[in-house]
Structure formats: C-alpha cells, structure tokens
Scaffold this active site. Structure first.
Site, PDB file in Angstrom:
ATOM      1  N   SER A  34       0.645   4.978  -1.188  1.00  0.00           N
ATOM      2  CA  SER A  34       1.955   5.271  -0.885  1.00  0.00           C
ATOM      3  C   SER A  34       2.281   5.669   0.465  1.00  0.00           C
ATOM      4  CB  SER A  34       2.467   6.500  -1.684  1.00  0.00           C
ATOM      5  OG  SER A  34       1.769   7.860  -1.169  1.00  0.00           O
ATOM      6  N   CYS A  35       3.656   5.135   0.932  1.00  0.00           N
ATOM      7  CA  CYS A  35       4.151   5.385   2.390  1.00  0.00           C
ATOM      8  C   CYS A  35       5.415   5.917   2.474  1.00  0.00           C
ATOM      9  CB  CYS A  35       3.880   4.031   3.031  1.00  0.00           C
ATOM     10  SG  CYS A  35       5.076   2.728   2.332  1.00  0.00           S
ATOM     11  N   PRO A  36       6.094   6.349   3.186  1.00  0.00           N
ATOM     12  CA  PRO A  36       7.355   7.022   3.296  1.00  0.00           C
ATOM     13  C   PRO A  36       8.662   5.931   2.720  1.00  0.00           C
ATOM     14  CG  PRO A  36       6.268   7.671   5.643  1.00  0.00           C
ATOM     15  CD  PRO A  36       5.398   6.429   4.811  1.00  0.00           C
ATOM     16  N   THR A  77       2.688   0.522   1.468  1.00  0.00           N
ATOM     17  CA  THR A  77       2.051   0.906   0.249  1.00  0.00           C
ATOM     18  C   THR A  77       1.475  -0.181  -0.263  1.00  0.00           C
ATOM     19  OG1 THR A  77       4.024   2.458  -0.255  1.00  0.00           O
ATOM     20  CG2 THR A  77       2.780   1.496  -2.051  1.00  0.00           C
TER      21      THR A  77
END
Length: 518
Positions: free
Chosen positions: A58-60, A66
């Site tokens: 996951s990423c911001p 992601t």
C-alpha cells in the site's frame, strides 16, 4: 494469474501436503535432501512443498507504488521458487486474502507507507515490515529475510495495541516518522477527492466557459439540451467534492493518530477550518489537534460504569467541543491570516521569483518519484486549486508540478529508445511502459530505472524536472485539473508552450542519463 486462482492453488497445495504422503506434483524441490530411512512420510511432503508467503502492499495514493511493489514481489517470488500471494490495498479498496491462504503461509511481507488494514489477520507469523519502495527495489532480499526469520522461528506477537500508525511500523519509531505517517494517512484519503473534484471542475469550465462558477444552482435551473447546464452540473458536482478535501484530510490525520475516535473531532475541525477560511493549513492543524485531544482523553482513568458510553458519547462530545473552541476562538484566526498571506505571496510572484519557484517544485517532484517529497509538492499545488475560483498563480503552480512530474518516466523512455545498448532487456521493456506512465503523470514509471542506478537516474530526472518547472512558470501555462497528464491538455492554458516545456525537460533528462551511463 488472478489472486483467486493463486489462492485456490495455494489452498489445494496445502490440502495435498496434509492428506497424502506423496510429494506434491510440480512442487519446488531444489536443494531438498532425501529423507532419512524411516522418516515420516508427512515430513517428506512438507519439505518438498514451496515456501509460502503472503504480502500486503500500500502507498499514500494507492495507485502506482502499491501495484508496482506487488508486481515486483510476485516476480521475485517466482524466481526464488516460492508461492507468493499479494493483497494490494489500493485507493479503489482491496480484496481480502482467503483466510485459508493466510493460515497456510509460512511468512508475511508488509511493504507499505500507510497503515495496513486489518493487520491482525497476519499475527503470529514471521513478518518483514518495510516501506513500499523496498518492495519495489529489493523484493528478493525481503523474501530471503522472511525465510531466514521462519528458519529461526521468529514470529510476530498477536496484534500490538495502539493507533493505526503505532501498529504500522516497528516499535519505538521516532516522532518524526509517526508524524509523516499521520500526515500521509490524511493525504492518502484526500487524493481521490482532489482527482475527482478537480477534474469535474475543470471539465465544467471547459464545457461551460470560465463564467460557469456564477451559474445558478442546477436544482433551480437545468436544461437537458443546453451545453451550459451540463457545464454547470459538472462544476457544481466537482465543487461539492472539493468541499470535502479539508475535512477528510483533518479527519484521517486524526484517525491515523487515535483510530476511529479521532474521526469525529477531525472532521469537525476540518469543516471549521473551511468555514473560517483557514483552508489547507487549518486542516493539518485541526487533524493533529483532534488526534492529540482524543489520545489525552483516552489516558484518563474512567470508572468501569462509564466505559461503555465513552466511544459513542463522551469522546466525540468532549473532543469536538475542545477542537471547535480552539479552531474558532484561539488558533483559527492566526492560521487563516497565515493562509491568506501565503496566497497573497503566491499571487504576487512574477518574473524571476516565479521561475525559481518552478525550479524548486520541479526538483521536489523528481527527487523521490512519488515519495514524501514529491507528495509535499503535489499537495501544495492541489491545495492552491482546491477552491471554486483558484487564482492565476495557483493554476500556474499546478501546471508546473504536473509537467515536472511527467518528465522522469518520459526521459527514461526516450533514453532507452535512443541508446538501447546502455540498458538491460528488462529496462528497455520498462521504457516502453514509461511512455504511457509519463504521459499520464505517473512519476513512479521511472522507479525501476532509479532503483537500478539511482546515482545517475535521480540527478538526471531532477535536472529535467527543474528545467520543465522553470519553463512552465516562465511561459505562464495554467492548469485547473489536478491530474491527467497529456490527456487533459485541452484544459491547459497555453498548451503548446506547456508541451514544449515537457519536451525540453524530457530531452535534458534523457541526454544526461545517456552521458552519465556512457
């Protein structure tokens, strides 16, 4: 293969290893010694089955990093002969891994920059917990690390208590690291509102003209056959979406700090920030205050008889009152004045000052290719246009940020086309994809190149981004949309000069990479 098919094969393999003494057909057997005479047949089957890993990425923003990390881990898993299944917790939601697949796994990899959702499902297994870029850059090392932990018998404890951020990383993380994750938590939930609202507003202006923001509400007047009515509709839907930006930012910063109890005071503080004109800065402060107030309340020793009503009555009531008081009476006005001063300063930028700001934004956009520094520049730009009628300077900043962010992948794509011999076969294939990624304003398209050769690729990317940012500001190109790349060229002011700036930066990046590698 799809996640469901992989999950089914993993579950089937687990059943086969349990129910039969024969080796699993097609199982990875490299390096497995023959069993000693008289050894149990079950041990033979278990030794011959592949090592199983489940991973979460996951990423911001929940977009590029992601899925790039997921692909990188899956490819490394195939090379290492392990069964690896990834759960991508992206911006569009996520499909939970089958509990049977998790139960059968020998190890877990978390590659993430925001809190892993429902992390408790993976407790009790050998776990490697890293940032999402590590999943892209060194997947093989992560697989080796989790296998080593499994061999040593290391396993995570049952779920650690605390907030989502405290459960995200390693114990004892510094305050600076936690603060970054709190802010990224808010940004990750805000970005989809930015993209949807910004593009709808931009389309409304494109269809209905620049006076469309003065149109009557479509609930009072809407003509199905009139173009202006459709433009007004799109504009007003986008404006409604934009209205959530600051409350969502503040609410999910507080959520990152204090879990669900932080949502109510966070949203309330964010809404007050919009009301008093404190804007984006006010939302940041309101979110941090809301999370802090909730954490303080939770530390008070409460009689058992009151604990049942704390989450639904006492904490929302007290925290909202405190945050509201502080925002309305104490700190709201100074923040509002600071926001106004910053806006006035930006609107007053011209000539050399504007060009220098373009250089700075270009350097930031290309420094870490979608990482925290990139997100700071992008969030700064989107905050400026997150109003119904953004100023000319705000739209110039948004144009410079998007143009510079397109340069790294486009530059690498051009370099792999001009001097193929300087790049590996895999890099040349990545170069083909980088054309589309760069054109779509996905800076992460250059990450495979930066991971393989950061000392050449990153400086070259920053140089190209600085040139593009400077030229875009010098040309005075404007942009109302917060995303879209070349696909929203029709929404850009002075589009030909804008494309020229991108082409110049792309050429600089490609030329520098070729020279440095040559």
């Amino acid at each position: 293969p799809s996640e469901d098919s992989v999950a089914s094969s993993v579950a089937a393999s687990a059943d086969a290893a349990t129910d039969t003494a024969a080796p699993v057909p097609g199982a990875h057997t490299e390096g497995v010694n023959a069993p000693a005479p008289g050894a149990p047949a079950e041990a033979t089957a278990d030794d011959q089955r592949p090592f199983r890993i489940v991973a979460v990425t996951s990423c911001p923003t929940g977009i590029a990093h992601t899925y790039m990390a997921a692909e990188s881990l899956e490819n490394a898993g195939r090379e290492a002969g392990v069964e690896l299944v990834v759960e991508t917790q992206g911006s569009a939601g996520f499909t939970r891994l089958d509990p049977a697949v998790i139960a059968a796994a020998d190890g877990v990899i978390f590659a993430h920059d925001v809190a892993v959702r429902e992390k408790d499902r993976f407790a009790g297994k050998p776990t490697v917990d890293v940032g999402v870029k590590a999943g892209i850059n060194r997947p093989g090392a992560l697989i080796a690390e989790v296998r080593a932990k499994a061999e040593r018998g290391e396993a995570t404890a049952a779920a650690r208590p605390g907030t989502p951020v405290e459960r995200t990383g390693e114990p004892g993380e510094g305050y600076g690291t936690k603060l970054r994750k709190w802010l990224m938590s808010g940004v990750s939930y805000m970005v989809p509102f930015v993209a949807a609202g910004g593009l709808l507003i931009a389309l409304g202006f494109a269809i209905g003209g620049y006076q469309i923001n003065e149109a009557k509400s479509v609930t009072e007047h809407f003509d199905w056959g009139q173009v202006d009515s459709w433009g007004a509709l799109l504009f007003q839907i986008g404006a409604a979406a934009f209205g959530f930006l600051v409350p969502v930012l503040a609410g999910y910063i507080a959520y990152g700090m204090a879990d669900r109890p932080g949502l109510v005071p966070g949203f309330v503080g964010g809404a007050i920030s919009v009301t008093i004109g404190a804007g984006f800065l006010g939302g940041l402060v309101a979110g941090l205050i809301a999370g802090g107030v909730v954490l303080a309340i939770q530390r008070i020793d409460i009689p058992p008889v009151l604990r049942g009503i704390m989450p639904v009555v006492v904490i929302p009531l007290v925290s909202s009152a405190v945050v509201g008081f502080l925002m309305f009476v104490v700190i709201g006005k100074p923040i509002s004045e600071a926001q106004k001063a910053m806006t006035d300063w930006l609107n007053g930028l011209s000539g050399t000052n504007a060009v220098l700001l373009g250089v700075l934004l270009g350097l930031m956009m290309c420094f870490d290719l979608g990482g925290p520094v990139n997100k700071v520049a992008y969030t700064f730009a989107t905050a400026g246009i997150s109003v119904a009628a953004p100023g000319d300077s705000a739209m110039k900043i948004m144009a410079a940020v998007m143009a510079a962010g397109m340069v790294p992948p486009l530059g690498m794509a051009l370099a792999t086309t001009i001097r193929k011999k300087l790049f590996t076969t895999a890099e040349r294939e990545n170069g083909k994809a980088a054309w589309v990624l760069g054109a779509s304003f996905i800076s992460e398209g250059a990450i495979p190149f930066a991971a393989a050769d950061p000392l050449r690729v990153i400086p070259a990317s920053m140089a190209g981004g600085a040139v593009t940012g400077a030229l875009t500001m010098a040309f005075g190109s404007t942009l109302r949309a917060p995303h879209g790349g070349i696909w929203v060229t029709f929404l850009i002011g002075k589009p030909f000069l804008y494309l020229l700036a991108i082409a110049a930066g792309t050429a600089v990046t490609a030329g520098l990479v070729i020279v440095l590698k040559g």
